[in-house]
Design a protein around this motif. Structure first.
Motif, PDB file in Angstrom:
ATOM      1  N   ILE A   1       6.690   7.992 -12.188  1.00  0.00           N
ATOM      2  CA  ILE A   1       6.430   7.328 -10.908  1.00  0.00           C
ATOM      3  C   ILE A   1       5.102   7.819 -10.347  1.00  0.00           C
ATOM      4  CG2 ILE A   1       7.249   6.951  -8.557  1.00  0.00           C
ATOM      5  CD1 ILE A   1      10.084   7.385  -9.637  1.00  0.00           C
ATOM      6  N   PHE A   2       4.267   6.863 -10.000  1.00  0.00           N
ATOM      7  CA  PHE A   2       2.962   7.146  -9.410  1.00  0.00           C
ATOM      8  C   PHE A   2       2.945   6.580  -7.998  1.00  0.00           C
ATOM      9  CE2 PHE A   2       2.481   6.862 -13.952  1.00  0.00           C
ATOM     10  CZ  PHE A   2       1.678   7.952 -14.261  1.00  0.00           C
ATOM     11  N   ASN A   3       2.451   7.368  -7.054  1.00  0.00           N
ATOM     12  CA  ASN A   3       2.297   6.904  -5.685  1.00  0.00           C
ATOM     13  C   ASN A   3       0.824   7.020  -5.320  1.00  0.00           C
ATOM     14  OD1 ASN A   3       3.181   6.033  -3.061  1.00  0.00           O
ATOM     15  ND2 ASN A   3       2.733   8.115  -2.370  1.00  0.00           N
ATOM     16  N   LEU A   4       0.175   5.876  -5.148  1.00  0.00           N
ATOM     17  CA  LEU A   4      -1.246   5.847  -4.821  1.00  0.00           C
ATOM     18  C   LEU A   4      -1.408   5.657  -3.319  1.00  0.00           C
ATOM     19  CD1 LEU A   4      -0.861   4.501  -7.800  1.00  0.00           C
ATOM     20  CD2 LEU A   4      -3.270   3.999  -7.528  1.00  0.00           C
ATOM     21  N   THR A   5      -2.037   6.635  -2.668  1.00  0.00           N
ATOM     22  CA  THR A   5      -2.353   6.513  -1.247  1.00  0.00           C
ATOM     23  C   THR A   5      -3.686   5.784  -1.154  1.00  0.00           C
ATOM     24  OG1 THR A   5      -1.198   8.573  -0.768  1.00  0.00           O
ATOM     25  CG2 THR A   5      -2.769   7.791   0.883  1.00  0.00           C
ATOM     26  N   LEU A   6      -3.696   4.646  -0.479  1.00  0.00           N
ATOM     27  CA  LEU A   6      -4.868   3.773  -0.450  1.00  0.00           C
ATOM     28  C   LEU A   6      -5.504   3.720   0.934  1.00  0.00           C
ATOM     29  CD1 LEU A   6      -3.363   0.809  -2.502  1.00  0.00           C
ATOM     30  CD2 LEU A   6      -4.710   2.747  -3.343  1.00  0.00           C
ATOM     31  N   LEU A   7      -6.777   3.359   0.968  1.00  0.00           N
ATOM     32  CA  LEU A   7      -7.499   3.192   2.225  1.00  0.00           C
ATOM     33  C   LEU A   7      -8.389   1.959   2.122  1.00  0.00           C
ATOM     34  CD1 LEU A   7      -8.163   4.250   5.040  1.00  0.00           C
ATOM     35  CD2 LEU A   7      -9.967   5.644   3.996  1.00  0.00           C
ATOM     36  N   CYS A   8      -7.984   0.910   2.804  1.00  0.00           N
ATOM     37  CA  CYS A   8      -8.757  -0.330   2.810  1.00  0.00           C
ATOM     38  C   CYS A   8     -10.049  -0.117   3.603  1.00  0.00           C
ATOM     39  CB  CYS A   8      -7.932  -1.460   3.435  1.00  0.00           C
ATOM     40  SG  CYS A   8      -8.789  -3.046   3.404  1.00  0.00           S
ATOM     41  N   MET A   9     -11.166  -0.513   3.031  1.00  0.00           N
ATOM     42  CA  MET A   9     -12.467  -0.303   3.654  1.00  0.00           C
ATOM     43  C   MET A   9     -12.938  -1.513   4.460  1.00  0.00           C
ATOM     44  SD  MET A   9     -12.776   2.748   2.851  1.00  0.00           S
ATOM     45  CE  MET A   9     -14.396   3.093   3.502  1.00  0.00           C
ATOM     46  N   GLU A  10     -12.012  -2.411   4.751  1.00  0.00           N
ATOM     47  CA  GLU A  10     -12.319  -3.582   5.579  1.00  0.00           C
ATOM     48  C   GLU A  10     -11.429  -3.533   6.815  1.00  0.00           C
ATOM     49  OE1 GLU A  10     -11.800  -7.058   3.123  1.00  0.00           O
ATOM     50  OE2 GLU A  10     -12.780  -6.076   1.450  1.00  0.00           O
ATOM     51  N   ASP A  11     -11.793  -4.296   7.825  1.00  0.00           N
ATOM     52  CA  ASP A  11     -10.947  -4.385   9.018  1.00  0.00           C
ATOM     53  C   ASP A  11      -9.617  -5.018   8.647  1.00  0.00           C
ATOM     54  OD1 ASP A  11     -12.996  -3.330  10.516  1.00  0.00           O
ATOM     55  OD2 ASP A  11     -13.654  -5.259  11.317  1.00  0.00           O
ATOM     56  N   TYR A  12      -8.551  -4.519   9.246  1.00  0.00           N
ATOM     57  CA  TYR A  12      -7.229  -5.093   9.005  1.00  0.00           C
ATOM     58  C   TYR A  12      -6.332  -4.859  10.209  1.00  0.00           C
ATOM     59  CZ  TYR A  12      -6.081  -0.276   7.588  1.00  0.00           C
ATOM     60  OH  TYR A  12      -5.918   1.080   7.536  1.00  0.00           O
ATOM     61  N   THR A  13      -5.279  -5.624  10.276  1.00  0.00           N
ATOM     62  CA  THR A  13      -4.319  -5.556  11.363  1.00  0.00           C
ATOM     63  C   THR A  13      -3.274  -4.489  11.075  1.00  0.00           C
ATOM     64  OG1 THR A  13      -4.619  -7.906  11.813  1.00  0.00           O
ATOM     65  CG2 THR A  13      -2.591  -6.895  12.641  1.00  0.00           C
ATOM     66  N   ILE A  14      -2.964  -3.705  12.112  1.00  0.00           N
ATOM     67  CA  ILE A  14      -1.881  -2.728  12.026  1.00  0.00           C
ATOM     68  C   ILE A  14      -0.857  -3.104  13.083  1.00  0.00           C
ATOM     69  CG2 ILE A  14      -1.215  -0.324  12.360  1.00  0.00           C
ATOM     70  CD1 ILE A  14      -3.955   0.508  11.437  1.00  0.00           C
ATOM     71  N   GLU A  15       0.388  -3.223  12.669  1.00  0.00           N
ATOM     72  CA  GLU A  15       1.458  -3.565  13.598  1.00  0.00           C
ATOM     73  C   GLU A  15       2.200  -2.296  14.002  1.00  0.00           C
ATOM     74  OE1 GLU A  15       3.906  -6.589  11.828  1.00  0.00           O
ATOM     75  OE2 GLU A  15       2.140  -7.717  11.194  1.00  0.00           O
ATOM     76  N   PRO A  16       2.335  -2.044  15.320  1.00  0.00           N
ATOM     77  CA  PRO A  16       3.021  -0.833  15.782  1.00  0.00           C
ATOM     78  C   PRO A  16       4.429  -0.666  15.188  1.00  0.00           C
ATOM     79  CG  PRO A  16       1.943  -1.929  17.612  1.00  0.00           C
ATOM     80  CD  PRO A  16       1.820  -2.841  16.419  1.00  0.00           C
ATOM     81  N   GLN A  17       5.153  -1.738  15.049  1.00  0.00           N
ATOM     82  CA  GLN A  17       6.504  -1.675  14.487  1.00  0.00           C
ATOM     83  C   GLN A  17       6.466  -1.128  13.051  1.00  0.00           C
ATOM     84  OE1 GLN A  17       8.426  -5.481  14.466  1.00  0.00           O
ATOM     85  NE2 GLN A  17      10.380  -4.678  13.766  1.00  0.00           N
ATOM     86  N   SER A  18       5.491  -1.549  12.279  1.00  0.00           N
ATOM     87  CA  SER A  18       5.349  -1.071  10.902  1.00  0.00           C
ATOM     88  C   SER A  18       4.934   0.392  10.860  1.00  0.00           C
ATOM     89  CB  SER A  18       4.332  -1.925  10.141  1.00  0.00           C
ATOM     90  OG  SER A  18       4.796  -3.237  10.026  1.00  0.00           O
ATOM     91  N   VAL A  19       4.019   0.792  11.750  1.00  0.00           N
ATOM     92  CA  VAL A  19       3.580   2.188  11.811  1.00  0.00           C
ATOM     93  C   VAL A  19       4.761   3.084  12.181  1.00  0.00           C
ATOM     94  CG1 VAL A  19       2.109   3.833  13.037  1.00  0.00           C
ATOM     95  CG2 VAL A  19       1.171   1.639  12.293  1.00  0.00           C
TER      96      VAL A  19
END
Length: 142
Positions: free
Chosen positions: A92-110
């Motif tokens: 099992i591999f878990n890749l922590t990613l960081l999008c380098m473009e603007d994106y929407t973050i939803e408080p419920q998801s956070v």
């Protein structure tokens, strides 16, 4: 049936190049794969359950264009032929990613992610940088 704890290989910016060959080998030798993503949001929940498949598809497309993949989980299952039926080796591999473009973050998801142990400090300090789509190099060349 025996249940074993399977180690997870965490991949981030500082070890990505070292672990990439191991992950590719695990993928190439897999009998099957399982993929999981953690997203910065899903969009309006009511649209995801729309009875009209075309409207549901439009909503999912919109969410994909405006949200980010924060983490990518990849489980590589390889059947062990000399063992009992349905015996697998799993990596099992878990890749922590960081999008380098603007994106929407939803408080419920956070909130959900924080409650389940997602580390946003790790994501922003060690995340593997990426751009959405597979054509960014083509855009830069033209």
């Amino acid at each position: 049936m025996a249940c074993l704890k399977v180690p997870v290989i965490d991949m981030q910016n500082d070890n990505f190049k070292d672990l990439w060959p191991s992950m590719l080998l695990a993928i190439k030798t897999s009998t099957f794969l399982a993929i999981d993503t953690e997203l910065s949001g899903l969009g309006p929940r009511k649209n995801l359950m729309n009875q009209c498949i075309e409207e549901r598809y439009k909503s999912i497309c919109s969410a994909a264009r405006t949200r980010s993949i924060l983490s990518l989980g990849l489980a590589c299952f390889r059947e062990l032929p000399n063992k009992d039926n349905n015996t697998y080796l799993v990596q099992i591999f878990n890749l922590t990613l960081l999008c380098m473009e603007d994106y929407t973050i939803e408080p419920q998801s956070v909130q959900f992610l924080v409650q389940h142990g997602f580390d946003f400090n790790k994501q922003y300090s060690q995340g593997i940088a990426y751009h959405k789509g597979n054509d960014k190099d083509a855009d830069r060349k033209s």
